[in-house]
Write an enzyme that holds these catalytic residues in place. Structure first.
Site, mmCIF file in Angstrom:
data_model
loop_
_atom_site.group_PDB
_atom_site.id
_atom_site.type_symbol
_atom_site.label_atom_id
_atom_site.label_comp_id
_atom_site.label_asym_id
_atom_site.label_seq_id
_atom_site.Cartn_x
_atom_site.Cartn_y
_atom_site.Cartn_z
ATOM 1 N N CYS A 186 -1.359 0.675 7.336
ATOM 2 C CA CYS A 186 -2.720 0.194 7.601
ATOM 3 C C CYS A 186 -3.066 -1.054 6.795
ATOM 4 O O CYS A 186 -3.185 -2.144 7.336
ATOM 5 C CB CYS A 186 -3.752 1.276 7.274
ATOM 6 S SG CYS A 186 -3.606 2.791 8.226
ATOM 7 N N ARG A 187 -3.234 -0.866 5.486
ATOM 8 C CA ARG A 187 -3.762 -1.937 4.648
ATOM 9 C C ARG A 187 -2.806 -3.100 4.443
ATOM 10 O O ARG A 187 -3.175 -4.260 4.644
ATOM 11 C CB ARG A 187 -4.191 -1.382 3.283
ATOM 12 C CG ARG A 187 -5.349 -0.413 3.384
ATOM 13 C CD ARG A 187 -5.623 0.274 2.073
ATOM 14 N NE ARG A 187 -4.538 1.214 1.766
ATOM 15 C CZ ARG A 187 -4.418 1.874 0.627
ATOM 16 N NH1 ARG A 187 -5.309 1.684 -0.334
ATOM 17 N NH2 ARG A 187 -3.430 2.718 0.441
ATOM 18 N N SER A 188 -1.578 -2.827 4.020
ATOM 19 C CA SER A 188 -0.682 -3.946 3.720
ATOM 20 C C SER A 188 -0.242 -4.710 4.968
ATOM 21 O O SER A 188 -0.145 -5.942 4.917
ATOM 22 C CB SER A 188 0.498 -3.509 2.851
ATOM 23 O OG SER A 188 1.227 -2.454 3.428
ATOM 24 N N ASP A 216 -7.993 3.424 1.475
ATOM 25 C CA ASP A 216 -7.109 3.765 2.578
ATOM 26 C C ASP A 216 -7.951 4.270 3.753
ATOM 27 O O ASP A 216 -8.615 5.290 3.646
ATOM 28 C CB ASP A 216 -6.123 4.844 2.136
ATOM 29 C CG ASP A 216 -5.016 5.088 3.146
ATOM 30 O OD1 ASP A 216 -5.141 4.628 4.299
ATOM 31 O OD2 ASP A 216 -4.024 5.734 2.772
ATOM 32 N N CYS A 219 0.868 -1.175 0.000
ATOM 33 C CA CYS A 219 0.000 0.000 0.000
ATOM 34 C C CYS A 219 0.905 1.225 0.000
ATOM 35 O O CYS A 219 2.095 1.122 -0.291
ATOM 36 C CB CYS A 219 -0.995 -0.019 1.164
ATOM 37 S SG CYS A 219 -0.293 0.166 2.809
ATOM 38 N N ASN A 257 2.521 1.474 4.126
ATOM 39 C CA ASN A 257 2.744 0.218 4.851
ATOM 40 C C ASN A 257 2.414 0.387 6.335
ATOM 41 O O ASN A 257 3.112 -0.115 7.197
ATOM 42 C CB ASN A 257 4.185 -0.273 4.642
ATOM 43 C CG ASN A 257 4.448 -1.680 5.158
ATOM 44 O OD1 ASN A 257 5.508 -1.955 5.689
ATOM 45 N ND2 ASN A 257 3.508 -2.584 5.004
#
Length: 161
Positions: free
Chosen positions: A17-19, A126, A12, A15
């Site tokens: 939140c999402r990934s 995001d 993301c 690096n």
């Protein structure tokens, strides 16, 4: 992209939140399926290098049984394109960022995570500037995409046997 997938990198923007959430979810799901994979995450930008994942991502993920131990933020490196069999982008912006950095011979390794979900959504948004509901929604999308990616990898293993 041909052959068995033995390593997966989730990507993301920062690096944070999402990934990292995708890494934690995918680690658990791969282990439950008996898949021995190298699983990591990175950001296209280095805003948070060395930091732990966002506490909101961790809180929502841990509530669903995911473990974030050992995950820290890092920026993608040129070596990652060589070292990982598949690089998974969370959205179109990060997909384009990966494609622009990636050597030509590895372009086929880059995929959009939601392409494995079977859902209509095309990206994992995001949640950084939103509230808890956004983090829960993102985790829902990650879980669905992770299930699809597990099926994809498992099918490749069966085809190879």
């Amino acid at each position: 992209m041909a052959g068995t997938i033995r390593s997966v990198l989730f990507v993301c923007l920062g690096n944070i939140c999402r990934s990292p959430s995708a890494e934690a979810v995918f680690r658990k799901k791969a282990k439950e399926k008996g898949l021995l994979l190298k699983i990591d995450s990175a950001g296209t930008q280095g805003y948070h290098v060395g930091a732990p994942p966002d506490e909101r991502s961790v809180s929502v993920g841990e509530a669903r049984g995911y473990d974030f131990d050992g995950i820290s933020c890092r920026k993608i490196s040129k070596q990652d394109f060589h070292d990982f069999d598949i690089l998974i982008a969370m959205d179109e912006m990060n997909l384009r960022g990966l494609q622009s950095e990636c050597p030509e011979e590895y372009q086929d390794k880059i995929k959009l995570f939601m392409s494995f979900s079977g859902l209509e959504e095309e990206i994992i948004p995001d949640p950084y500037y939103g509230g808890k509901k956004g983090f829960e929604y993102v985790l829902d999308l990650i879980e669905s995409s992770a299930d699809g990616l597990i099926e994809h990898i498992s099918a490749l293993i069966v085809l190879e046997d």
